[in-house]
Motif scaffolding. Structure first.
Motif, PDB file in Angstrom:
ATOM      1  N   ASP A 232      48.768  31.052 -37.637  1.00  0.00           N
ATOM      2  CA  ASP A 232      47.713  31.432 -36.692  1.00  0.00           C
ATOM      3  C   ASP A 232      46.733  30.280 -36.483  1.00  0.00           C
ATOM      4  O   ASP A 232      46.337  29.987 -35.350  1.00  0.00           O
ATOM      5  CB  ASP A 232      46.992  32.663 -37.225  1.00  0.00           C
ATOM      6  N   ILE A 233      46.368  29.612 -37.578  1.00  0.00           N
ATOM      7  CA  ILE A 233      45.417  28.495 -37.465  1.00  0.00           C
ATOM      8  C   ILE A 233      46.049  27.334 -36.701  1.00  0.00           C
ATOM      9  O   ILE A 233      45.418  26.706 -35.839  1.00  0.00           O
ATOM     10  CB  ILE A 233      44.953  28.060 -38.853  1.00  0.00           C
ATOM     11  N   VAL A 234      47.322  27.048 -37.007  1.00  0.00           N
ATOM     12  CA  VAL A 234      48.007  25.949 -36.309  1.00  0.00           C
ATOM     13  C   VAL A 234      48.151  26.266 -34.822  1.00  0.00           C
ATOM     14  O   VAL A 234      47.892  25.421 -33.946  1.00  0.00           O
ATOM     15  CB  VAL A 234      49.384  25.691 -36.948  1.00  0.00           C
ATOM     16  N   ALA A 235      48.553  27.500 -34.511  1.00  0.00           N
ATOM     17  CA  ALA A 235      48.736  27.866 -33.099  1.00  0.00           C
ATOM     18  C   ALA A 235      47.414  27.838 -32.343  1.00  0.00           C
ATOM     19  O   ALA A 235      47.357  27.421 -31.175  1.00  0.00           O
ATOM     20  CB  ALA A 235      49.368  29.261 -33.018  1.00  0.00           C
ATOM     21  N   GLU A 236      46.334  28.266 -33.001  1.00  0.00           N
ATOM     22  CA  GLU A 236      45.039  28.278 -32.333  1.00  0.00           C
ATOM     23  C   GLU A 236      44.559  26.871 -32.003  1.00  0.00           C
ATOM     24  O   GLU A 236      43.896  26.642 -30.984  1.00  0.00           O
ATOM     25  CB  GLU A 236      44.017  28.985 -33.216  1.00  0.00           C
ATOM     26  N   SER A 237      44.907  25.909 -32.857  1.00  0.00           N
ATOM     27  CA  SER A 237      44.453  24.535 -32.614  1.00  0.00           C
ATOM     28  C   SER A 237      45.389  23.766 -31.700  1.00  0.00           C
ATOM     29  O   SER A 237      44.981  22.773 -31.088  1.00  0.00           O
ATOM     30  CB  SER A 237      44.327  23.786 -33.954  1.00  0.00           C
ATOM     31  N   ALA A 238      46.646  24.212 -31.569  1.00  0.00           N
ATOM     32  CA  ALA A 238      47.624  23.433 -30.807  1.00  0.00           C
ATOM     33  C   ALA A 238      48.021  24.068 -29.484  1.00  0.00           C
ATOM     34  O   ALA A 238      48.517  23.380 -28.594  1.00  0.00           O
ATOM     35  CB  ALA A 238      48.885  23.206 -31.660  1.00  0.00           C
ATOM     36  N   ILE A 239      47.833  25.383 -29.314  1.00  0.00           N
ATOM     37  CA  ILE A 239      48.293  26.070 -28.098  1.00  0.00           C
ATOM     38  C   ILE A 239      47.077  26.636 -27.369  1.00  0.00           C
ATOM     39  O   ILE A 239      46.449  27.593 -27.840  1.00  0.00           O
ATOM     40  CB  ILE A 239      49.278  27.198 -28.449  1.00  0.00           C
ATOM     41  N   PRO A 240      46.688  26.080 -26.210  1.00  0.00           N
ATOM     42  CA  PRO A 240      45.489  26.558 -25.485  1.00  0.00           C
ATOM     43  C   PRO A 240      45.562  28.030 -25.112  1.00  0.00           C
ATOM     44  O   PRO A 240      44.561  28.750 -25.200  1.00  0.00           O
ATOM     45  CB  PRO A 240      45.447  25.660 -24.243  1.00  0.00           C
ATOM     46  N   TYR A 242      47.084  30.478 -26.599  1.00  0.00           N
ATOM     47  CA  TYR A 242      46.851  31.323 -27.783  1.00  0.00           C
ATOM     48  C   TYR A 242      45.391  31.248 -28.203  1.00  0.00           C
ATOM     49  O   TYR A 242      44.820  32.248 -28.651  1.00  0.00           O
ATOM     50  CB  TYR A 242      47.759  30.868 -28.927  1.00  0.00           C
ATOM     51  N   ARG A 243      44.783  30.053 -28.031  1.00  0.00           N
ATOM     52  CA  ARG A 243      43.365  29.910 -28.379  1.00  0.00           C
ATOM     53  C   ARG A 243      42.519  30.813 -27.477  1.00  0.00           C
ATOM     54  O   ARG A 243      41.568  31.452 -27.942  1.00  0.00           O
ATOM     55  CB  ARG A 243      42.932  28.460 -28.232  1.00  0.00           C
ATOM     56  N   ALA A 244      42.869  30.884 -26.182  1.00  0.00           N
ATOM     57  CA  ALA A 244      42.119  31.747 -25.270  1.00  0.00           C
ATOM     58  C   ALA A 244      42.290  33.219 -25.635  1.00  0.00           C
ATOM     59  O   ALA A 244      41.343  34.008 -25.580  1.00  0.00           O
ATOM     60  CB  ALA A 244      42.580  31.503 -23.836  1.00  0.00           C
ATOM     61  N   TYR A 245      43.492  33.582 -26.051  1.00  0.00           N
ATOM     62  CA  TYR A 245      43.733  34.984 -26.437  1.00  0.00           C
ATOM     63  C   TYR A 245      42.950  35.338 -27.700  1.00  0.00           C
ATOM     64  O   TYR A 245      42.299  36.384 -27.771  1.00  0.00           O
ATOM     65  CB  TYR A 245      45.229  35.187 -26.665  1.00  0.00           C
ATOM     66  N   SER A 246      43.003  34.459 -28.706  1.00  0.00           N
ATOM     67  CA  SER A 246      42.352  34.772 -29.970  1.00  0.00           C
ATOM     68  C   SER A 246      40.840  34.692 -29.883  1.00  0.00           C
ATOM     69  O   SER A 246      40.137  35.224 -30.733  1.00  0.00           O
ATOM     70  CB  SER A 246      42.843  33.822 -31.069  1.00  0.00           C
ATOM     71  N   SER A 247      40.314  34.019 -28.819  1.00  0.00           N
ATOM     72  CA  SER A 247      38.865  33.917 -28.685  1.00  0.00           C
ATOM     73  C   SER A 247      38.234  35.218 -28.202  1.00  0.00           C
ATOM     74  O   SER A 247      37.029  35.392 -28.282  1.00  0.00           O
ATOM     75  CB  SER A 247      38.500  32.781 -27.728  1.00  0.00           C
TER      76      SER A 247
END
Length: 882
Positions: A232-240, A242-247
Motif C-alpha cells: 500500500d505504501i509503495v503503491a501510494e508513492s509510485a501510482i498517482p 492509487y494515491r488519489a483514491y487513498s487520499s
C-alpha cells in the motif's frame, strides 16, 4: 546479538521511542490531524499495533539468546513498532512543555525503522536452515549490505532535514517539528524489504519434513500480514491514481480498518504461536512455558470478563428500551448464553485458574507436597546413610533433577563425603565449603556468570562443582553456624529452573537434616564435638562408608592390549606386560567403570566401560581438558545431542567430567568402525550405496534438528553387532573446536593420521589466521572446498564429507592424502577428485554420475540437502542390473 554495540544502541533507542510514544498516546488521546479532521485510525488502534509488535519483539529478543534467527526476527518486530510512535511524539513536540517537547522532537525524528530491511535480510540469511547455492548466498549477502547502507542513509537523512529546518531560523520544538510524519526514506527501504520477503518464501521451498512445513506456514502468515501494508505504501508513492483514491478520507479509512491493519495485527499472534507451540525457533524453555501459561490464564480470565462486559455494553446501548423489549426477540438466546458463560466462569474462576496452574506447573505442586512430607519424615531416620537414601529418593520424586547428593561432614577427617559412595569428597576447609556455609540461601551453580560468587572460586573447587554436576547447592548448618553438610541437586530433567518455592523447601529440608547429622556426630565422637574449622585427623575412621581410594586414583593401563586395572595392579593379566599410568580413573564413583581402550582419535581416547547404575556396556570418549566453565557448556551440548534419536545415530547417554577432563558417554558399537572395515579392502557398490542412504537419513534428521556434524569420516561411523551403521560424535566437534586455543591445534606430521587441522601458521594467506582457525572444524581430508575457503558452515559441509567417505569405500584408500600439506589443501580447495570412470571403471556409470555431482567443485551442482542426496542414491540402488 552479534552485530556490535551499535545494534544494542539502536534497540535501546527503539525502546525509548516506544516508551515516549506511550506517554504521547496518553497525552494526545482523541487528538485530531493537522487538517482538523479525525485521523484515519484512532490512537487506540495505533497504540495497539505498536505495543503488539513491541511485545513480540521483546519476547524474542529476551528469550531467544541462543538462536541468532530469533534475535534478528525479534529486532525486526521491535523496530517495526516505531513508525506508529511518530504521530503522538510529534503531537507532544508541538504542544507539551519544553521539558517534554525537546526529547519528543528528537525521538520523533530518530528513525530506527530505517534498519527494518537490514534486520529482515539478516533473518532471511539464516532462516530456514537449508543449503543455498553460491548464487543465493551471494544474493543474501549483497541484499543485507544494501539494506544496511539504505538504513544508515535513511537514519542520517531524518536528522539532516531537522538540521536544515534549524538553519532556516526555527528554534523551538514546535517550529522544528514537521507538520506530519515523514517517511521519505522508505523509498529504497520498502523494495528491499519486499525483496527480502520474496527471498524468504523462495528459501522455504527447500525446507524438508515437518520442520519445513512449519517454516513455510510461518513465512506465508508473515508475508500475508505485513506485505499488504508495505505494498500500500509503495503503491501510494509510485501510482498517482492509487494515491488519489487513498487520499479520500472515507476510502482510506475503510481500507485501513478492514484490510491493512487487521492483517498486520495477525502477525504478532501467528509468530507467537509458531515459536511457542510450533517450536519454530530455539527459545528458552522457561520463556516458552511462561508464554503458554500466560495465554491460558488470560484466556480463562477473558472467558469470565468478556461475556459480562459485552452484556453490560449491550444493556447500556439499549438503555432507552423496556426490560421486556431488551430480553425478547432473536437476541434472547445469545444474551442468555453470554450471561450464563460469564456467571459460570466468574463462579468457578478460582477452580479454573488452579487447574491451569496445576497443568503448567504440576512439578511445583507435587514438589510442595512431597518435600513438605519429607521434612516431617527426616527426623525418623537412623544414621547418615538412611538420611541420604530418604533425601535422594524423595527429592528425585519431587523435583526430578538429574542427580541428588547429600555430602555429610565427618569431623575426624575434615571431609564432606557422600554416604552413598557416588561422588568425590570435598575438603571442608576449602573456599567452596566456606562459601556454602556463609550463604543465606541455596546457591545456583552458574560458573559462566561472572557475577556469581562461585565463579571466583579456585579452579580446583570449580572443577569439583562441574564433576558433581550440581546446579543448586544448599548448606546444612549446625546450631553454632558450622557446616554439617550440603545438599546438591543437578539440573532439572524438564529444563526448568529452580523456583523460589523450591529453594525455601530445600532450606527447610536442610534444617531438619541438621538435627540428624548433629546427633550422628555426637554419637561418633562422644560429647566432644568438633566443628569443621578446627584441625582434624584425616586418617581417622569414618562412621559411614568411605569411597574407595582406588576410585579417586588413576587407573593402570596396558600399553599393548589397552586393558585397564586398579591403581595397585602391576602386570596385565592378559598379556603379562607391565602396566603404565592411564589418563582416567578405574572407577568414576557412582557412574561407570573403565575397562579397555578401544580407539584413539583426533579429539580423544575411546574406552569400553560399564554403566554402574544400569549395568549396560558403554563407550566413553575422553576429550581434551577444558576449563570448568567450558565443561558446563559441553554438558549442555551433550544434553542437546542426547535429545536427538534416530536408528542410524549412535545415542549419546550423557557427559561426565573428571578433574576437568570431559567424558562423552555413548552407545558401545561392538561391530567396529568403517575405518576398520575398509582397511586393505574395498566395499561392494551395493554395500556402499546402502551405507550412504543410511548416513544421509541420519544427516537429514540432524539437519532438521539444527545440528551440523562437521566431522564426517570413516572413524566416526560405527556398526552394531548386527551390522547396522550408526553415525557417532554428532554435535560435539563444533563445541570442542570452539573451545580450543590456537596453541592447542595439532600439527599434522602425517596427513594419513586422524589429525583435524594444520597449525594456523599455514593460513598465512587469509586476513587473520586466528579467525580462520576458529572457523575450521573437522578432519582435513574430509573438509569441503567451502570450508577451506572460510565460508560459513552449513549442511553442504556434511554432504561433501559423506560423499568423500563413500568414494573412499569404493576406492579402498583415501582420496586426499600424501604429499606436501599445502598441495593437499590446494587439491581440496579446488575440488580435484579422481575421475570415477578412470579409477573405478568396473562400476555402474550411474554411480559415477552420482559422485561427479556430489563432489562437483561448484556447490550449486551438488545435492542441495541430505534428502536429495539420499534420493539420488536410492535411484542408483533401484536401477536394474544391466
Amino acid at each position: 546479538m552479534k552485530k556490535g554495540p551499535w545494534a544494542y544502541l539502536l534497540l535501546t533507542l527503539t525502546a525509548l521511542k516506544i516508551l515516549g510514544a506511550v506517554v504521547g498516546f496518553a497525552w494526545t488521546w482523541g487528538a485530531v490531524s493537522e487538517t482538523g479532521e479525525p485521523t484515519v485510525l484512532s490512537p487506540g488502534i495505533l497504540c495497539l499495533v505498536m505495543l503488539s509488535f513491541a511485545a513480540v519483539g521483546l519476547f524474542l529478543l529476551t528469550s531467544g539468546r541462543s538462536d541468532d534467527r530469533a534475535l534478528d526476527l525479534g529486532a525486526f518486530f521491535f523496530v517495526l513498532a516505531t513508525p506508529f510512535a511518530n504521530r503522538p511524539l510529534q503531537a507532544m513536540a508541538t504542544g507539551a512543555p519544553p521539558a517534554l517537547a525537546w526529547p519528543s522532537l528528537l525521538l520523533s525524528v530518530a528513525a530506527p525503522d530505517a534498519f527494518l530491511a537490514w534486520f529482515l535480510w539478516s533473518f532471511a540469511q539464516k532462516f530456514p536452515n537449508t543449503l543455498s547455492s553460491f548464487r543465493v548466498q551471494r544474493l543474501l549477502i549483497w541484499g543485507r549490505r544494501a539494506a544496511l547502507a539504505a538504513g544508515i542513509l535513511g537514519f542520517a537523512w531524518q536528522f539532516g532535514r531537522l538540521l536544515l529546518v534549524g538553519l532556516h531560523g526555527a528554534t523551538t520544538p514546535a517550529a522544528l517539528a514537521p507538520p506530519k510524519p515523514s517517511y521519505e526514506y522508505y523509498g529504497p527501504l520498502l523494495p528491499l524489504s519486499i525483496f527480502a520477503f520474496a527471498t524468504l518464501v523462495w528459501r522455504t521451498r527447500g525446507a524438508v519434513g515437518e520442520e519445513g512445513r512449519r517454516a513455510r506456514l510461518f513465512v506465508i502468515a508473515l508475508v500475508a500480514g505485513i506485505a499488504p501494508l508495505f505494498l500500500d505504501i509503495v503503491a501510494e508513492s509510485a501510482i498517482p491514481a492509487y494515491r488519489a483514491y487513498s487520499s479520500r478520507g472515507g476510502h482510506r479509512e475503510l481500507l485501513s480498518r478492514v484490510l491493512l491493519y487487521p492483517c498486520l495485527l495477525t502477525v504478532p499472534f501467528t509468530t507467537t504461536y509458531a515459536v511457542v507451540v510450533g517450536h519454530l525457533l530455539n527459545i528458552r524453555l522457561i520463556a516458552r512455558k511462561a508464554v503458554q501459561y500466560a495465554l491460558a490464564r488470560y484466556s480463562a480470565i477473558c472467558l469470565a470478563v468478556v461475556p459480562l462486559v459485552a452484556l453490560a455494553v449491550y444493556l447500556y446501548l439499549h438503555r432507552t428500551l423496556k426490560i421486556l423489549e431488551i430480553f425478547s426477540g432473536p437476541n434472547l438466546p445469545l444474551l442468555g448464553s453470554a450471561a450464563a458463560v460469564g456467571m459460570a466462569a466468574l463462579r468457578y474462576r478460582k477452580t479454573l485458574l488452579d487447574s491451569i496452574d496445576r497443568h503448567f506447573f504440576r512439578e511445583q505442586y507435587d514438589a510442595r507436597q512431597t518435600l513438605t512430607m519429607l521434612v516431617e519424615r527426616i527426623r525418623a531416620t537412623h544414621g547418615v546413610l538412611d538420611l541420604a537414601n530418604l533425601l535422594c529418593r524423595e527429592a528425585d520424586l519431587a523435583l526430578h533433577p538429574e542427580s541428588v547428593s547429600l555430602m555429610a561432614f565427618e569431623p575426624r577427617s575434615g571431609l564432606l563425603t557422600d554416604p552413598k559412595v557416588r561422588g568425590r569428597r570435598l575438603d571442608a576447609s576449602s573456599a567452596l565449603a566456606s562459601l556454602v556455609a556463609s550463604a543465606s540461601e541455596p546457591l545456583t551453580v552458574d560458573l559462566e556468570d561472572s557475577r556469581s560468587p562461585l565463579a571466583k572460586l579456585p579452579e580446583k573447587d570449580r572443577y569439583w562443582l562441574v564433576d558433581s554436576g550440581f546446579r543448586l547447592v544448599a548448606p546444612i548448618l549446625a546450631r553454632d553456624g558450622s557446616l554439617l553438610g550440603l545438599i546438591g541437586l543437578g539440573e532439572k530433567k524438564s529444563g526448568l529452573p529452580f523456583f523460589k518455592e523450591d529453594r525455601q523447601l530445600l532450606r527447610a529440608i536442610g534444617s531438619s537434616a541438621a538435627w540428624v547429622l548433629e546427633l550422628e556426630q555426637s554419637r561418633s565422637l562422644g560429647s566432644s564435638h568438633k566443628s569443621w574449622q578446627e584441625p582434624v585427623d584425616r586418617e581417622a575412621v569414618l562412621p559411614f562408608p568411605e569411597p574407595s581410594a582406588v576410585a579417586a586414583e588413576l587407573a593402570k593401563e596396558c600399553p599393548n592390549c589397552g586393558r585397564l586395572y586398579a591403581s595397585y595392579t602391576v602386570f596385565c593379566s592378559h598379556c603379562s606386560r607391565r602396566l603404565e599410568a592411564s589418563h582416567v580413573p578405574y572407577v568414576l564413583p557412582g557412574k561407570f567403570r573403565f575397562e579397555k581402550r578401544i580407539g584413539i582419535g583426533g579429539m580423544g581416547v575411546v574406552y569400553r566401560g560399564t554403566d554402574l547404575s544400569l549395568g549396560r556396556p558403554v563407550a566413553a570418549k575422553t576429550l581434551r581438558r577444558v576449563s570448568p566453565e567450558d565443561a558446563m557448556r559441553l554438558r549442555r551440548e551433550a544434553r542437546t545431542a542426547a535429545a536427538v534419536s534416530h536408528p542410524h545415530l549412535a545415542p549419546v547417554y550423557g557427559m561426565e567430567t573428571w578433574q576437568g577432563t570431559p567424558i562423552l558417554v555413548m552407545e558401545l558399537l561392538e561391530g567396529g568402525t568403517l575405518t576398520q572395515r575398509i582397511e586393505g579392502k574395498r566395499l561392494e557398490s551395493r554395500e556402499t550405496i546402502e551405507l550412504g542412504i543410511a548416513m544421509a537419513e541420519a544427516l537429514e534428521h540432524l539437519h532438521a534438528s539444527d545440528i551440523l556434524h562437521r566431522d564426517i569420516k570413516p572413524s566416526n561411523i560405527g556398526y552394531t553387532r548386527d551390522g547396522i551403521p550408526k553415525l557417532m560424535d554428532f554435535g560435539i566437534a563444533r563445541v570442542m573446536f570452539d573451545l580450543r586455543s590456537d596453541s592447542e591445534i595439532p600439527s599434522p606430521t602425517d596427513p594419513e593420521d586422524d589429525s583435524v587441522l594444520p597449525p594456523t601458521s599455514l593460513w598465512h594467506h587469509t586476513p587473520t589466521s586466528a579467525s580462520m582457525s576458529k572457523q575450521l572444524v573437522g578432519t582435513l581430508s574430509y573438509l569441503s572446498p567451502e570450508a577451506l575457503n572460510g565460508q560459513p558452515a552449513d549442511t553442504s559441509f556434511d554432504l561433501w564429507g559423506l560423499a568423500i567417505v563413500l568414494y573412499e569405500c569404493l576406492l579402498g584408500r583415501k582420496i586426499f592424502s600424501g604429499g606436501d600439506i599445502h598441495q593437499l589443501m590446494n587439491r581440496i580447495r579446488h575440488g580435484r577428485v579422481p575421475e570415477f570412470a578412470q579409477v573405478l571403471p568396473e562400476h555402474d556409470a550411474l554411480l559415477g554420475d552420482f559422485f561427479r555431482s556430489a563432489l562437483h567443485r561448484t556447490i550449486n551442482r551438488r545435492p542441495a540437502s541430505a534428502r536429495e542426496l539420499r534420493e539420488r542414491l536410492t535411484a542408483v540402488r533401484l536401477r536394474p542390473a544391466s
